[in-house]
Design a protein around this motif. Structure first.
Motif, short mmCIF file in Angstrom:
data_model
loop_
_atom_site.label_atom_id
_atom_site.label_comp_id
_atom_site.label_asym_id
_atom_site.label_seq_id
_atom_site.Cartn_x
_atom_site.Cartn_y
_atom_site.Cartn_z
N ARG A 1 0.83 -1.19 0.00
CA ARG A 1 0.00 0.00 0.00
C ARG A 1 0.88 1.26 0.00
O ARG A 1 1.84 1.33 0.76
CB ARG A 1 -0.91 0.00 1.23
CG ARG A 1 -1.93 -1.13 1.21
CD ARG A 1 -2.96 -0.94 2.30
NE ARG A 1 -3.99 -1.95 2.23
CZ ARG A 1 -5.08 -1.95 3.00
NH1 ARG A 1 -5.25 -0.99 3.89
NH2 ARG A 1 -5.99 -2.89 2.87
N PRO A 2 0.53 2.24 -0.81
CA PRO A 2 1.36 3.43 -0.91
C PRO A 2 1.26 4.29 0.35
O PRO A 2 0.28 4.19 1.10
CB PRO A 2 0.78 4.17 -2.12
CG PRO A 2 -0.65 3.72 -2.19
CD PRO A 2 -0.65 2.29 -1.71
N PRO A 3 2.26 5.14 0.60
CA PRO A 3 2.20 6.05 1.74
C PRO A 3 1.02 7.01 1.59
O PRO A 3 0.57 7.30 0.49
CB PRO A 3 3.53 6.82 1.66
CG PRO A 3 4.43 5.96 0.83
CD PRO A 3 3.53 5.24 -0.13
N ASP A 4 0.52 7.47 2.73
CA ASP A 4 -0.54 8.48 2.71
C ASP A 4 -0.24 9.53 3.77
O ASP A 4 0.82 9.50 4.40
CB ASP A 4 -1.92 7.84 2.91
CG ASP A 4 -2.01 7.02 4.20
OD1 ASP A 4 -1.41 7.46 5.21
OD2 ASP A 4 -2.66 5.97 4.22
N ALA A 5 -1.19 10.44 3.99
CA ALA A 5 -0.95 11.55 4.92
C ALA A 5 -0.77 11.07 6.36
O ALA A 5 -0.08 11.72 7.15
CB ALA A 5 -2.12 12.54 4.85
N HIS A 6 -1.36 9.94 6.69
CA HIS A 6 -1.27 9.43 8.06
C HIS A 6 -0.11 8.46 8.24
O HIS A 6 0.43 8.34 9.34
CB HIS A 6 -2.58 8.74 8.45
CG HIS A 6 -3.76 9.66 8.47
ND1 HIS A 6 -3.93 10.64 9.42
CD2 HIS A 6 -4.83 9.76 7.63
CE1 HIS A 6 -5.05 11.30 9.18
NE2 HIS A 6 -5.62 10.79 8.09
N ARG A 7 0.26 7.75 7.19
CA ARG A 7 1.36 6.78 7.25
C ARG A 7 2.35 7.13 6.16
O ARG A 7 2.29 6.58 5.06
CB ARG A 7 0.83 5.35 7.09
CG ARG A 7 -0.12 4.94 8.20
CD ARG A 7 -0.74 3.59 7.96
NE ARG A 7 -1.76 3.29 8.95
CZ ARG A 7 -3.03 3.69 8.87
NH1 ARG A 7 -3.43 4.39 7.81
NH2 ARG A 7 -3.88 3.39 9.83
N THR A 8 3.26 8.04 6.48
CA THR A 8 4.16 8.58 5.46
C THR A 8 5.17 7.57 4.96
O THR A 8 5.76 7.77 3.91
CB THR A 8 4.89 9.83 6.00
OG1 THR A 8 5.59 9.47 7.21
CG2 THR A 8 3.90 10.94 6.30
N PHE A 9 5.38 6.48 5.72
CA PHE A 9 6.25 5.40 5.25
C PHE A 9 5.44 4.24 4.68
O PHE A 9 5.98 3.18 4.39
CB PHE A 9 7.13 4.88 6.39
CG PHE A 9 8.31 5.75 6.70
CD1 PHE A 9 9.40 5.80 5.84
CD2 PHE A 9 8.33 6.52 7.85
CE1 PHE A 9 10.49 6.60 6.12
CE2 PHE A 9 9.42 7.32 8.13
CZ PHE A 9 10.50 7.37 7.27
N GLY A 10 4.14 4.44 4.54
CA GLY A 10 3.31 3.35 4.09
C GLY A 10 3.13 2.32 5.19
O GLY A 10 3.10 2.65 6.37
N TRP A 11 3.02 1.06 4.80
CA TRP A 11 2.78 -0.04 5.74
C TRP A 11 4.01 -0.93 5.90
O TRP A 11 3.90 -2.09 6.32
CB TRP A 11 1.60 -0.88 5.26
CG TRP A 11 0.30 -0.15 5.29
CD1 TRP A 11 -0.13 0.80 4.40
CD2 TRP A 11 -0.75 -0.27 6.24
NE1 TRP A 11 -1.38 1.26 4.73
CE2 TRP A 11 -1.79 0.61 5.86
CE3 TRP A 11 -0.93 -1.06 7.38
CZ2 TRP A 11 -2.97 0.75 6.59
CZ3 TRP A 11 -2.12 -0.94 8.10
CH2 TRP A 11 -3.12 -0.04 7.70
N LEU A 12 5.19 -0.41 5.59
CA LEU A 12 6.39 -1.24 5.61
C LEU A 12 6.68 -1.83 6.99
O LEU A 12 7.15 -2.96 7.11
CB LEU A 12 7.60 -0.40 5.17
CG LEU A 12 7.65 0.00 3.69
CD1 LEU A 12 8.79 0.96 3.43
CD2 LEU A 12 7.78 -1.23 2.80
N ARG A 13 6.38 -1.07 8.04
CA ARG A 13 6.69 -1.56 9.39
C ARG A 13 5.85 -2.78 9.76
O ARG A 13 6.20 -3.53 10.68
CB ARG A 13 6.48 -0.42 10.38
CG ARG A 13 6.86 -0.70 11.83
CD ARG A 13 8.30 -1.16 11.98
NE ARG A 13 9.25 -0.17 11.57
CZ ARG A 13 9.67 0.84 12.33
NH1 ARG A 13 9.18 1.01 13.52
NH2 ARG A 13 10.58 1.67 11.87
N LEU A 14 4.75 -3.01 9.05
CA LEU A 14 3.90 -4.15 9.35
C LEU A 14 4.65 -5.47 9.14
O LEU A 14 4.40 -6.44 9.86
CB LEU A 14 2.64 -4.12 8.47
CG LEU A 14 1.51 -5.07 8.88
CD1 LEU A 14 0.99 -4.71 10.26
CD2 LEU A 14 0.39 -5.04 7.87
#
Length: 321
Positions: free
Chosen positions: A71-84
């Protein structure tokens, strides 16, 4: 060797495909081993089935994590979902530690109250399980994707199953040849101890990432010295922070430099050094022309035990000039 930090879908597609195949193999043979373990009375088979149960869940979590990471980064998750993906690896490692403790407990109970084991049935299922685990482990461990912490976590689970299948085969042969059933819980404990050691290492590594720790291979003091040598205009380096987001190193640092004729060219040289020497493709560099005078200038947060950390700041890198 440089690592690939691109966000193209090709490596993630390969990861997802391997995880899906490994999940299908593991879930199928987990059911076979549960049934076989109950019928034969073998703790080694049930232990291996227990590993496979956590594996099936772990592979499913890992597969979902790979999908979310796209999933691409957005305003709330600027790094996307990589940490998941790191969180999934942490859950996988924790599950493996817990299931290993459970197997230890069951083995102790078996020593107290030995139970008969059907060696022939146990041997046949253990051999089939070994073949399945070898196939799943090969799927997950080949190629460059083995560097991905999440896929490594899944591969570690399957390695535990592989060792468990070998242990079950040895135990079955001993029972068939000698009738000595204590070998069943003994090998269960040995296999679990080997897996526990690797799981603990993975747990430590994933926790380090979740706590924004620096990569264990990163020597910040050496990076400062090398950057000062590679870029003579650099006088001092401070406020260095480096962490990982889904195996992607991210860095911020302040660099005091000789006022350059070409600001952008000097900045590009610093970025080039970080990318080629340390594979840090995402770095935020603040260039300064005056000495750092704040109270926290000497806070080298990533090298608290370094005796020369304060010395580096106070004297800068004048020895290069």
């Amino acid at each position: 060797m440089p690592h690939d930090h691109s966000h193209s879908h090709l490596p993630q597609d390969a990861n997802a495909r391997r995880l899906l195949i490994a999940f299908a193999i593991t879930a199928t043979f987990m059911l076979i081993e549960v049934i076989g373990g109950l019928i034969s009375g073998s703790l080694a088979l049930l232990a291996d089935a227990g590993h496979m149960l956590t594996d099936a869940a772990a592979l499913l979590v890992a597969l979902l994590a790979v999908q979310f990471a796209r999933r691409p980064p957005d305003a709330h998750r600027t790094f996307g979902w990589l940490r998941l993906t790191t969180l999934a690896a942490f859950i996988n490692a924790l599950a493996l530690v817990l299931i290993t403790v459970f197997i230890f407990w069951e083995a102790i109970q078996r020593f107290r109250t030995p139970q008969p084991v059907a060696g022939g049935l146990m041997l046949g299922i253990a051999i089939a399980g070994l073949v399945a685990n070898l196939l799943a482990f090969w799927m997950l461990h080949r190629g460059s994707e083995e560097k991905n912490l999440n896929v490594r976590a899944a591969a570690l689970h399957v390695m535990g199953d592989l060792l468990g299948s070998v242990g079950a085969i040895v135990a079955a042969l001993v029972i068939l040849w000698t009738g000595w059933t204590p070998i069943d819980p003994i090998l269960s404990i040995l296999v679990s101890a080997l897996v526990l050691r690797s799981a603990w290492r993975l747990l430590r590594e994933s926790v380090n990432e979740l706590l924004e720790g620096a990569p264990r291979s990163m020597d910040v003091a050496a990076l400062k010295r090398k950057l000062g040598s590679a870029v003579p205009e650099v006088r001092d380096i401070h406020h260095v922070h480096i962490w990982l987001v889904g195996e992607k190193p991210v860095m911020t640092l302040h660099v005091r430099v000789v006022p350059p004729h070409d600001h952008d060219a000097l900045l590009q040289r610093i970025h080039h050094f970080l990318a080629h020497e340390y594979q840090i493709a995402h770095a935020t560099v603040q260039m300064e022309y005056q000495p750092c005078s704040g109270l926290d200038c000497n806070l080298h947060t990533l090298q608290p035990a370094s005796g020369h950390a304060h010395h580096d700041h106070e004297h800068g890198h004048t020895h290069h000039h």
